[in-house]
Design a protein around this motif. Structure first.
Motif, PDB file in Angstrom:
ATOM      1  N   THR A   7      32.154  -4.722  -3.090  1.00 24.66           N
ATOM      2  CA  THR A   7      32.872  -4.650  -4.363  1.00 24.66           C
ATOM      3  C   THR A   7      31.872  -4.485  -5.500  1.00 24.66           C
ATOM      4  N   VAL A   8      32.378  -4.027  -6.635  1.00 24.02           N
ATOM      5  CA  VAL A   8      31.558  -3.938  -7.843  1.00 24.02           C
ATOM      6  C   VAL A   8      32.294  -4.696  -8.943  1.00 24.02           C
ATOM      7  N   ILE A   9      31.595  -5.655  -9.541  1.00 24.83           N
ATOM      8  CA  ILE A   9      32.170  -6.547 -10.542  1.00 24.83           C
ATOM      9  C   ILE A   9      31.576  -6.173 -11.898  1.00 24.83           C
ATOM     10  N   HIS A  32      30.488  -7.482   1.865  1.00 24.79           N
ATOM     11  CA  HIS A  32      29.101  -7.319   2.301  1.00 24.79           C
ATOM     12  C   HIS A  32      28.152  -7.429   1.114  1.00 24.79           C
ATOM     13  N   THR A  33      28.455  -6.691   0.044  1.00 25.60           N
ATOM     14  CA  THR A  33      27.625  -6.692  -1.164  1.00 25.60           C
ATOM     15  C   THR A  33      28.532  -6.773  -2.385  1.00 25.60           C
ATOM     16  N   ALA A  34      28.097  -7.486  -3.399  1.00 29.94           N
ATOM     17  CA  ALA A  34      28.754  -7.481  -4.700  1.00 29.94           C
ATOM     18  C   ALA A  34      27.778  -6.853  -5.690  1.00 29.94           C
ATOM     19  N   TYR A  35      28.160  -5.706  -6.208  1.00 30.40           N
ATOM     20  CA  TYR A  35      27.317  -4.953  -7.146  1.00 30.40           C
ATOM     21  C   TYR A  35      27.820  -5.160  -8.574  1.00 30.40           C
ATOM     22  N   THR A  36      27.003  -4.719  -9.533  1.00 32.59           N
ATOM     23  CA  THR A  36      27.475  -4.572 -10.897  1.00 32.59           C
ATOM     24  C   THR A  36      26.862  -3.322 -11.496  1.00 32.59           C
ATOM     25  N   TYR A  37      27.513  -2.774 -12.511  1.00 36.50           N
ATOM     26  CA  TYR A  37      26.964  -1.615 -13.216  1.00 36.50           C
ATOM     27  C   TYR A  37      25.741  -2.047 -14.028  1.00 36.50           C
ATOM     28  N   ASP A  38      24.749  -1.169 -14.104  1.00 33.74           N
ATOM     29  CA  ASP A  38      23.576  -1.436 -14.938  1.00 33.74           C
ATOM     30  C   ASP A  38      23.629  -0.492 -16.134  1.00 33.74           C
TER      31      ASP A  38
END
Length: 300
Positions: A7-9, A32-38
């Motif tokens: 997911t991307v938070i 599996h992974t939690a991403y975020t926008y940079d």
């Protein structure tokens, strides 16, 4: 190969007002992974709250134990490899080696001009990216780096003790053009795409699948050119930007159908946006959580 679900938070909430809770819930749901926008800000969120990626991920590392963490994606628009490497090594240490760096050439928009520069042309972005990635690779794997390039320099830049993950934390390189795909083939542990942006408005899901098939084929060609097996790279689709838009999140069955079609293409990881009310990423939270908990088992 089984399909991983991530997911991307987006970092639009104060940590004390739902920000922290999303990251702990992402771990509970088994992503599996939690991403975020940079980004410094992003599109429709530009006039509202927006927090920095590295501090957000550092805080997320402190309230989680298992889920991987990452950016999707970091770009040269406002980053320099030398301070970025120091921040990433620190984040990798704090998280116990759970960081993936999603990295791309960047694009137009607020980030591209926030430091006062004129927008770069696509060729200028590609030129900078071609220098940014190899330098960052060196900074994350060598104790001391001196480098003089056209766009970036480093003078005895020290990054001791290096990453917890060896030889360095993994790169997930976002690319669709030939130069970016070469960087993914040479430096990436994963490759990232959002699909073909030209199909977003008027394309069909079938056209999108064929475009993605073509991208994977070109990635294979870039790997073959340097003697690398394309199977070594994870293939990541950041969803929400294909003609399907948010329809895969309308039900568990719809998502499993969408995911299965892309798994057949060779994708090893799908990333879905954490629901945000009244936005392009609006979705039913209960359905979203059902997908997180039940879809992976159905996809094998």
């Amino acid at each position: 190969m089984s399909l991983r679900l991530s997911t991307v938070i987006l970092p639009y909430r104060r940590w004390s007002e739902g920000g922290a809770a999303a990251w702990t819930r992402a771990e509970e749901l088994g992503f599996h992974t939690a991403y975020t926008y940079d980004h410094l800000s992003w599109r429709s969120f530009r006039d509202g709250p927006w927090f920095g990626a590295i501090p957000t991920l550092t805080a997320a590392a402190s309230v989680t134990d298992r889920v991987r963490l990452g950016t999707l994606v970091t770009s040269p628009n406002f980053r320099h490899p030398v301070p970025l490497a120091k921040e990433l090594i620190s984040l990798d240490d704090i998280s116990g080696g759970r960081v993936t760096l999603g990295i791309g050439a960047g694009g137009n928009g607020f980030d591209a001009t926030a430091l006062g520069q004129e927008p770069w042309t696509p060729r200028e972005r590609a030129d900078r990216f071609a220098e940014f990635v190899p330098l960052l690779d060196r900074l994350l794997t060598e104790d001391s780096v001196t480098y003089e390039g056209e766009f970036y320099s480093a003078h005895e830049a020290r990054d001791i003790p290096g990453c917890v993950q060896r030889p360095r934390l993994p790169f997930a390189v976002a690319a669709t053009g030939p130069r970016g795909l070469k960087l993914a083939a040479r430096h990436g542990q994963a490759w990232v795409t959002t699909g073909d942006p030209k199909l977003y408005e008027n394309g069909t899901p079938e056209q999108s699948v064929e475009a993605l098939r073509g991208q994977i084929g070109k990635l294979g060609g870039a790997c073959a050119a340097i003697g690398r097996d394309v199977a070594e790279l994870d293939k990541v689709l950041l969803t929400g930007f294909t003609p399907d838009r948010g329809r895969p999140l309308e039900s568990l069955d719809a998502f499993v159908d969408f995911a299965g079609r892309h798994q057949e293409l060779g994708f090893t990881e799908l990333v879905i946006h954490w629901p945000i009310p009244d936005s392009d990423f609006a979705a039913d939270q209960k359905v979203f959580e059902q997908i997180a908990m039940e879809a992976p088992a159905q996809l094998g």
